[in-house]
Design a protein around this motif. Structure first.
Motif, short mmCIF file in Angstrom:
data_model
loop_
_atom_site.label_atom_id
_atom_site.label_comp_id
_atom_site.label_asym_id
_atom_site.label_seq_id
_atom_site.Cartn_x
_atom_site.Cartn_y
_atom_site.Cartn_z
N HIS A 1 76.32 55.04 -30.93
CA HIS A 1 75.11 54.94 -31.82
C HIS A 1 74.16 55.89 -31.11
N HIS B 1 62.17 52.27 -36.39
CA HIS B 1 63.60 52.42 -35.54
C HIS B 1 63.94 53.23 -34.83
N HIS C 1 73.47 48.41 -31.05
CA HIS C 1 72.33 48.26 -30.24
C HIS C 1 72.53 47.54 -28.96
N HIS D 1 70.40 58.10 -32.55
CA HIS D 1 69.17 57.86 -31.88
C HIS D 1 68.65 59.21 -30.99
N HIS E 1 74.78 47.00 -36.99
CA HIS E 1 73.80 47.97 -36.56
C HIS E 1 73.09 47.15 -35.25
ZN LIG Z 1 69.98 52.28 -34.58
#
Ligand SMILES: [Zn+2]
Length: 265
Positions: free
Chosen positions: A115, A196, A106, A119, A102
């Motif tokens: 990803h 997050h 990012h 988000h 993960h």
């Molecule tokens: Zn994330």
């Protein structure tokens, strides 16, 4: 493509989380049918097959490596432990794999494109947990199962982990005030994961763990103030339709490509 078990599982999840979010809402003003809910429902139904096929493929690959390279005595010793102890160990090693992958999604601009679909959610709830690009999920879930398969845990322990992971994943995205008290510093909670997703610079690239907030404390990426975020998502443009989100990572990117870039954007 979808079996009866999948439909029953989705119905059970909806029957639990819809009333829960009404009884204990975090953002009270958020509607049940919030914006783009249909888009996320499409992800829920259409992602099952590609993600399952991808993770099964990597699992067989890792199982072949384990059989060939891991000492049989070691695998037998792992399986000889009580099931509850194995399950706890599986959660730990799987979440270390999850955390690292993960965090990589990012940090690497090309991976962030995939990803960023997850988000792009601006109203968090249980259904939002399903908005994930399948390639993102195949790699992240495979990073979780890699150490589990290599260490040879028993099927029962893995099943317990899978059940816990699924419910925890829905719970941490939910629009609910479920609180863990002091245990929130060990286990991932809605408060932990909502930060997050927060669209606030101080929260970018924080809280990567899926189940154990403790890993972010160790990795110095923990950010969990007492209040809750007011704004979610990113500033980067993202089409709000299933088919366009699926091809978005492959299109020419005009916007900043990693979450941190939003600080300057
Ligand atoms: Zn994330």
């Amino acid at each position: 493509m979808l079996g009866p078990i999948d439909f029953v599982a989705i119905a059970i999840v909806a029957l639990i989380f819809i009333p829960l979010e009404r009884l204990l809402p975090l953002h009270r003003e958020q509607k049940l049918l919030r914006s783009h809910w249909l888009n996320d429902a499409a992800f829920m139904f259409l992602n099952i097959l590609p993600i399952t096929l991808g993770v099964v493929f990597f699992s067989f690959l890792f199982a072949g490596v384990a059989q060939r390279w891991m000492p049989a005595g070691f695998l037998a010793a792992v399986r000889g432990q009580p099931i509850w102890l194995q399950a706890a160990e599986v959660v730990l090693v799987a979440d270390i794999g999850f955390y690292l992958m993960h965090r990589t999604f990012h940090a690497v601009p090309f991976l962030w494109r995939f990803h960023a679909v997850h988000h792009s959610i601006e109203e968090l709830d249980w259904l939002a947990a399903y908005r994930v690009h399948p390639l993102d999920q195949i790699l992240t879930k495979s990073a979780s199962v890699l150490p589990v398969i290599l260490l040879g845990f028993s099927d029962g322990a893995v099943m317990l982990y899978v059940l816990l992971y699924k419910w925890q994943s829905l719970a941490i995205h939910s629009n609910s005030r479920i609180a863990l008290g002091p245990l929130k510093w060990i286990f991932a909670s809605p408060q932990f994961h909502h930060w997050h997703h927060a669209n606030e610079p101080q929260a970018y690239d924080k809280n990567f763990a899926g189940q154990l907030a403790l890993l972010d404390w160790i990795g110095r990426t923990l950010y969990m103030p007492a209040h809750m975020p007011a704004k979610y998502g990113t500033d980067a443009p993202m089409p709000q339709r299933f088919d366009l989100q699926m091809i978005h990572p492959f299109r020419r990117q005009k916007a900043p490509s990693v979450q941190q870039s939003n600080v300057a954007a």
